[in-house]
Design an enzyme around this catalytic site. Structure first.
Site, PDB file in Angstrom:
ATOM      1  N   GLY A  21       0.823  -1.200   0.000  1.00 10.48           N
ATOM      2  CA  GLY A  21       0.000   0.000   0.000  1.00 10.48           C
ATOM      3  C   GLY A  21       0.851   1.240   0.000  1.00 10.48           C
ATOM      4  O   GLY A  21       2.064   1.185  -0.259  1.00 10.48           O
ATOM      5  N   ALA A  24       2.642   0.777   3.669  1.00 10.19           N
ATOM      6  CA  ALA A  24       2.923  -0.519   4.293  1.00 10.19           C
ATOM      7  C   ALA A  24       3.113  -1.612   3.254  1.00 10.19           C
ATOM      8  O   ALA A  24       2.646  -1.506   2.117  1.00 10.19           O
ATOM      9  CB  ALA A  24       1.790  -0.901   5.238  1.00 10.19           C
ATOM     10  N   VAL A  26       2.686  -5.948   3.061  1.00 11.51           N
ATOM     11  CA  VAL A  26       2.141  -7.107   3.756  1.00 11.51           C
ATOM     12  C   VAL A  26       2.871  -8.364   3.299  1.00 11.51           C
ATOM     13  O   VAL A  26       3.008  -8.604   2.095  1.00 11.51           O
ATOM     14  CB  VAL A  26       0.625  -7.248   3.497  1.00 11.51           C
ATOM     15  N   ASP A 135     -14.133   3.280   2.478  1.00  8.81           N
ATOM     16  CA  ASP A 135     -13.234   2.945   1.369  1.00  8.81           C
ATOM     17  C   ASP A 135     -13.488   1.518   0.881  1.00  8.81           C
ATOM     18  O   ASP A 135     -12.554   0.756   0.634  1.00  8.81           O
ATOM     19  CB  ASP A 135     -11.771   3.120   1.780  1.00  8.81           C
ATOM     20  N   LYS A 137     -14.017  -1.190  -1.667  1.00 10.89           N
ATOM     21  CA  LYS A 137     -13.641  -1.386  -3.071  1.00 10.89           C
ATOM     22  C   LYS A 137     -13.081  -2.800  -3.187  1.00 10.89           C
ATOM     23  O   LYS A 137     -12.733  -3.424  -2.165  1.00 10.89           O
ATOM     24  CB  LYS A 137     -12.604  -0.351  -3.509  1.00 10.89           C
ATOM     25  N   ASN A 140     -10.035  -3.980  -1.173  1.00  9.89           N
ATOM     26  CA  ASN A 140     -10.161  -4.055   0.283  1.00  9.89           C
ATOM     27  C   ASN A 140     -11.100  -5.162   0.736  1.00  9.89           C
ATOM     28  O   ASN A 140     -11.518  -5.183   1.899  1.00  9.89           O
ATOM     29  CB  ASN A 140     -10.639  -2.705   0.844  1.00  9.89           C
TER      30      ASN A 140
END
Length: 213
Positions: A21, A24, A26, A135, A137, A140
Site C-alpha cells: 500500500g 505498508a 504485507v 473505502d 472497493k 479491500n
C-alpha cells in the site's frame, strides 16, 4: 532461511510479499510454534512524522481491536520496534476481489450474490457497531476459502450512530458516493453506494463509469 524475519512469536519472509500500500507492505508469515499462517503488515515508522498518517493508523488499529465478525479480517497482534510497526492479522490466502476480477473478468450471478451477501453482512455489522468504512472497493475485500472479509480500515470512522452526517472527503474516487464527490454532507449510507458499484463490477466485469480521475 534467507529473507526470514522474526517478531515476537511470529516469523515472516521478506521474499513472500502479499501486497503493498501507500505506507505498508504485507508479507506471508506464520506462528512459530504452531505454523499457523498469518499476514504481517509492516509499516515504516518514518511516515509517523506526518500527523495525518498517525491518526489514520491509530484509527485503523482502534477499530480492528473493537470488531469481531466472520466477514471482517481478524486482528491478532500489534508490535513496534524502533523503525517499524507490525500488524498481524488472519491470512486470507485467496487474495482480494480485485485480483479475482482481473483473472476472471466477470463473476457468475450466483457466486456474485454469495460474495455480495458477505460484503453486506460485514458492512451491516460495522454500521451497527457505529463504524463507517468509507473505502469499500474490490482491493479491500479479501477472500478466504470462499467467504470474503472486509479489510483496510485506514479511512474508517467510529460514529455514535449511523445517521451522523460527515463532510470529510476520503476514499477511492471511483467508488465514492455522489455526495462525497460533490463535497456535500453524507452518512454511513455512502458505504451502500460503494457496495452497489462493487456488485455491478462483479456482474459486468467493469465499473459503470470508466473515469480515471
Amino acid at each position: 532461511m534467507e529473507g526470514e524475519k522474526k517478531i515476537e512469536k511470529y516469523q515472516f519472509n521478506l521474499k513472500k510479499m502479499l501486497g503493498q500500500g501507500s505506507y505498508a507492505i504485507v508479507y506471508l508469515g506464520r506462528v512459530i510454534d504452531t505454523q499457523q499462517p498469518v499476514a504481517v503488515k509492516v509499516i515504516d515508522k518514518r511516515i509517523f512524522s506526518n500527523a495525518y498518517n498517525v491518526k489514520n493508523i491509530q484509527s485503523e488499529i482502534d477499530i480492528m481491536k473493537k470488531v469481531a465478525h466472520e466477514n471482517i479480517v481478524q486482528l491478532y497482534d500489534i508490535y513496534q520496534t524502533t523503525n517499524n510497526m507490525y500488524i498481524v492479522t488472519e491470512l486470507c490466502q485467496d487474495g482480494d476481489l480485485l485480483k479475482l476480477l482481473q483473472r476472471r473478468k466477470k463473476i457468475p450471478e450466483g457466486e456474485a450474490k454469495m460474495l455480495l451477501k458477505d460484503i453486506v453482512n460485514g458492512t451491516k455489522y460495522l454500521h451497527k457497531s457505529g463504524i463507517i468504512h468509507r473505502d469499500l472497493k474490490p482491493a479491500n475485500i479479501l477472500i478466504k476459502e470462499g467467504p470474503c472479509k472486509l479489510s483496510d480500515f485506514g479511512f474508517a470512522k467510529s460514529l455514535q450512530n449511523e445517521d451522523v452526517i460527515m463532510k470529510s472527503i476520503v476514499g477511492t474516487p471511483l467508488y465514492m458516493s455522489p455526495q462525497i464527490l460533490q463535497k456535500e454532507k453524507y452518512t454511513s449510507k455512502s458505504d451502500l453506494w460503494s457496495i452497489g458499484l462493487i456488485y455491478y463490477e462483479m456482474l459486468h466485469g467493469r465499473t459503470p463509469w470508466p473515469a480515471q480521475n
